[in-house]
Design a protein around this motif. Structure first.
Motif, PDB file in Angstrom:
ATOM      1  N   ILE A  21     -56.448  74.586  48.286  1.00 13.23           N
ATOM      2  CA  ILE A  21     -56.662  73.278  48.037  1.00 13.23           C
ATOM      3  C   ILE A  21     -55.751  72.113  48.666  1.00 13.23           C
ATOM      4  O   ILE A  21     -56.276  71.123  49.094  1.00 13.23           O
ATOM      5  CB  ILE A  21     -56.497  72.819  46.298  1.00 13.23           C
ATOM      6  CG1 ILE A  21     -57.483  73.690  45.499  1.00 13.23           C
ATOM      7  CG2 ILE A  21     -56.554  71.284  45.876  1.00 13.23           C
ATOM      8  CD1 ILE A  21     -57.242  73.684  44.038  1.00 13.23           C
ATOM      9  N   VAL A  22     -54.677  72.579  48.975  1.00 15.10           N
ATOM     10  CA  VAL A  22     -53.441  71.777  49.545  1.00 15.10           C
ATOM     11  C   VAL A  22     -53.601  71.979  51.027  1.00 15.10           C
ATOM     12  O   VAL A  22     -53.442  70.853  51.897  1.00 15.10           O
ATOM     13  CB  VAL A  22     -51.969  72.151  49.021  1.00 15.10           C
ATOM     14  CG1 VAL A  22     -50.972  71.333  49.582  1.00 15.10           C
ATOM     15  CG2 VAL A  22     -52.013  71.931  47.583  1.00 15.10           C
ATOM     16  N   LEU A  27     -52.958  70.311  56.772  1.00 14.45           N
ATOM     17  CA  LEU A  27     -53.251  70.545  58.216  1.00 14.45           C
ATOM     18  C   LEU A  27     -54.244  69.494  58.962  1.00 14.45           C
ATOM     19  O   LEU A  27     -54.632  69.580  60.050  1.00 14.45           O
ATOM     20  CB  LEU A  27     -53.964  72.051  58.460  1.00 14.45           C
ATOM     21  CG  LEU A  27     -53.104  72.990  58.126  1.00 14.45           C
ATOM     22  CD1 LEU A  27     -53.690  74.443  57.908  1.00 14.45           C
ATOM     23  CD2 LEU A  27     -51.714  73.324  59.016  1.00 14.45           C
ATOM     24  N   GLY A  28     -54.660  68.532  58.096  1.00 11.24           N
ATOM     25  CA  GLY A  28     -55.534  67.502  58.596  1.00 11.24           C
ATOM     26  C   GLY A  28     -57.126  67.989  58.896  1.00 11.24           C
ATOM     27  O   GLY A  28     -57.523  67.732  60.052  1.00 11.24           O
ATOM     28  N   LEU A  29     -57.499  68.918  58.054  1.00 11.27           N
ATOM     29  CA  LEU A  29     -58.498  69.511  58.482  1.00 11.27           C
ATOM     30  C   LEU A  29     -59.922  68.318  58.314  1.00 11.27           C
ATOM     31  O   LEU A  29     -59.671  67.691  57.544  1.00 11.27           O
ATOM     32  CB  LEU A  29     -58.987  70.776  57.476  1.00 11.27           C
ATOM     33  CG  LEU A  29     -58.211  71.865  57.792  1.00 11.27           C
ATOM     34  CD1 LEU A  29     -58.696  73.188  56.818  1.00 11.27           C
ATOM     35  CD2 LEU A  29     -57.852  72.390  59.184  1.00 11.27           C
ATOM     36  N   ALA A  36     -65.230  70.992  56.868  1.00  8.31           N
ATOM     37  CA  ALA A  36     -64.105  71.653  56.875  1.00  8.31           C
ATOM     38  C   ALA A  36     -63.009  71.734  55.658  1.00  8.31           C
ATOM     39  O   ALA A  36     -62.227  72.419  55.384  1.00  8.31           O
ATOM     40  CB  ALA A  36     -63.421  71.581  58.379  1.00  8.31           C
ATOM     41  N   LEU A  37     -62.545  70.201  55.684  1.00  6.92           N
ATOM     42  CA  LEU A  37     -61.963  69.910  54.276  1.00  6.92           C
ATOM     43  C   LEU A  37     -62.529  70.305  53.101  1.00  6.92           C
ATOM     44  O   LEU A  37     -61.901  70.883  52.170  1.00  6.92           O
ATOM     45  CB  LEU A  37     -61.492  68.578  54.601  1.00  6.92           C
ATOM     46  CG  LEU A  37     -60.407  67.930  53.469  1.00  6.92           C
ATOM     47  CD1 LEU A  37     -59.343  67.159  54.145  1.00  6.92           C
ATOM     48  CD2 LEU A  37     -61.144  67.457  52.457  1.00  6.92           C
ATOM     49  N   GLN A  38     -63.808  69.844  52.790  1.00  4.55           N
ATOM     50  CA  GLN A  38     -64.297  70.114  51.527  1.00  4.55           C
ATOM     51  C   GLN A  38     -64.496  71.314  51.036  1.00  4.55           C
ATOM     52  O   GLN A  38     -64.415  71.797  49.964  1.00  4.55           O
ATOM     53  CB  GLN A  38     -65.546  69.274  51.274  1.00  4.55           C
ATOM     54  CG  GLN A  38     -65.365  67.647  51.763  1.00  4.55           C
ATOM     55  CD  GLN A  38     -66.868  67.022  52.303  1.00  4.55           C
ATOM     56  OE1 GLN A  38     -68.001  67.696  52.303  1.00  4.55           O
ATOM     57  NE2 GLN A  38     -66.613  65.603  52.496  1.00  4.55           N
ATOM     58  N   LEU A  39     -64.936  72.183  52.098  1.00  2.00           N
ATOM     59  CA  LEU A  39     -65.234  73.696  51.748  1.00  2.00           C
ATOM     60  C   LEU A  39     -64.178  74.384  51.149  1.00  2.00           C
ATOM     61  O   LEU A  39     -64.329  74.861  50.298  1.00  2.00           O
ATOM     62  CB  LEU A  39     -66.062  74.309  52.874  1.00  2.00           C
ATOM     63  CG  LEU A  39     -66.270  75.684  52.873  1.00  2.00           C
ATOM     64  CD1 LEU A  39     -67.295  75.825  51.761  1.00  2.00           C
ATOM     65  CD2 LEU A  39     -66.702  76.474  53.971  1.00  2.00           C
ATOM     66  N   ALA A  94     -61.889  75.427  62.860  1.00  2.00           N
ATOM     67  CA  ALA A  94     -62.348  76.913  63.163  1.00  2.00           C
ATOM     68  C   ALA A  94     -61.247  77.862  62.824  1.00  2.00           C
ATOM     69  O   ALA A  94     -61.429  78.848  62.386  1.00  2.00           O
ATOM     70  CB  ALA A  94     -62.843  76.874  64.534  1.00  2.00           C
ATOM     71  N   TYR A  95     -60.024  77.670  63.567  1.00  2.00           N
ATOM     72  CA  TYR A  95     -59.002  78.568  63.336  1.00  2.00           C
ATOM     73  C   TYR A  95     -58.563  78.771  61.971  1.00  2.00           C
ATOM     74  O   TYR A  95     -58.221  79.952  61.521  1.00  2.00           O
ATOM     75  CB  TYR A  95     -57.678  78.244  64.202  1.00  2.00           C
ATOM     76  CG  TYR A  95     -58.000  78.150  65.700  1.00  2.00           C
ATOM     77  CD1 TYR A  95     -58.524  79.452  66.245  1.00  2.00           C
ATOM     78  CD2 TYR A  95     -57.757  77.259  66.416  1.00  2.00           C
ATOM     79  CE1 TYR A  95     -58.695  79.432  67.803  1.00  2.00           C
ATOM     80  CE2 TYR A  95     -57.998  77.261  67.803  1.00  2.00           C
ATOM     81  CZ  TYR A  95     -58.645  78.651  68.486  1.00  2.00           C
ATOM     82  OH  TYR A  95     -58.880  78.362  69.598  1.00  2.00           O
ATOM     83  N   TYR A  96     -58.457  77.792  61.302  1.00  2.00           N
ATOM     84  CA  TYR A  96     -58.253  78.004  59.843  1.00  2.00           C
ATOM     85  C   TYR A  96     -59.140  78.804  59.252  1.00  2.00           C
ATOM     86  O   TYR A  96     -58.749  79.836  58.202  1.00  2.00           O
ATOM     87  CB  TYR A  96     -58.257  76.522  59.209  1.00  2.00           C
ATOM     88  CG  TYR A  96     -57.932  76.587  57.775  1.00  2.00           C
ATOM     89  CD1 TYR A  96     -56.618  76.508  57.034  1.00  2.00           C
ATOM     90  CD2 TYR A  96     -59.242  76.650  56.673  1.00  2.00           C
ATOM     91  CE1 TYR A  96     -56.568  76.352  55.651  1.00  2.00           C
ATOM     92  CE2 TYR A  96     -58.865  76.298  55.287  1.00  2.00           C
ATOM     93  CZ  TYR A  96     -57.685  76.368  54.837  1.00  2.00           C
ATOM     94  OH  TYR A  96     -57.521  76.455  53.505  1.00  2.00           O
ATOM     95  N   TYR A  97     -60.221  78.827  59.286  1.00  2.00           N
ATOM     96  CA  TYR A  97     -61.313  79.608  58.404  1.00  2.00           C
ATOM     97  C   TYR A  97     -61.312  80.969  59.235  1.00  2.00           C
ATOM     98  O   TYR A  97     -61.602  81.834  58.161  1.00  2.00           O
ATOM     99  CB  TYR A  97     -62.818  78.910  58.628  1.00  2.00           C
ATOM    100  CG  TYR A  97     -63.054  77.706  57.633  1.00  2.00           C
ATOM    101  CD1 TYR A  97     -63.443  78.029  56.260  1.00  2.00           C
ATOM    102  CD2 TYR A  97     -62.573  76.569  57.718  1.00  2.00           C
ATOM    103  CE1 TYR A  97     -63.461  77.075  55.540  1.00  2.00           C
ATOM    104  CE2 TYR A  97     -62.545  75.404  56.958  1.00  2.00           C
ATOM    105  CZ  TYR A  97     -63.151  75.677  55.697  1.00  2.00           C
ATOM    106  OH  TYR A  97     -63.220  74.748  54.439  1.00  2.00           O
TER     107      TYR A  97
END
Length: 119
Positions: A21-22, A27-29, A36-39, A94-97
């Motif tokens: 959530i945070v 990270l400013g997704l 990317a943020l919402q998912l 992309a890297y985050y996911y």
């Protein structure tokens, strides 16, 4: 041979849900796609609720079997790994996911099978 027990997994669940959530805000997704943020936020909320409902040490209502919880975790890991391809996430999005998805799959793969005492 896995070493992550049901108890260890239970203690990881709540912090991971909060991180999902945070972290997108930290990270400013969402630069390549707002999804990317919402998912991640939606998944974090769902993960928190799943943990509350799971039959393990920290489950509050203990409705969902632990094996079902693990199946959902594995599905989330798979979805997170493929999301950048499906939704055209780029860069940090992309890297985050990929990192989160791979980490979830790794943790699920390290799950120690529960043994039942024989009579």
């Amino acid at each position: 041979m896995g070493f992550i027990t049901k108890k260890i997994h239970a203690y990881l669940d709540y912090p991971v849900a909060v991180a999902l959530i945070v972290l997108p805000f930290v990270l400013g997704l969402g630069n390549s796609n707002p999804l990317a943020l919402q998912l991640s936020v939606g998944t974090g909320i769902a993960a928190f609720i799943l943990t509350l409902l799971t039959d393990h040490q920290l489950g509050v209502f203990r409705i969902i079997p632990y094996k079902g919880h693990l199946a959902v975790d594995a599905l989330v890991g798979i979805v997170f790994v493929i999301a950048p391809f499906v939704f055209s996430f780029q860069g940090v999005d992309a890297y985050y996911y990929w990192i989160i998805g791979g980490s979830v799959l790794f943790v699920v793969s390290l799950h120690k099978a529960e043994t039942t005492a024989s009579l």
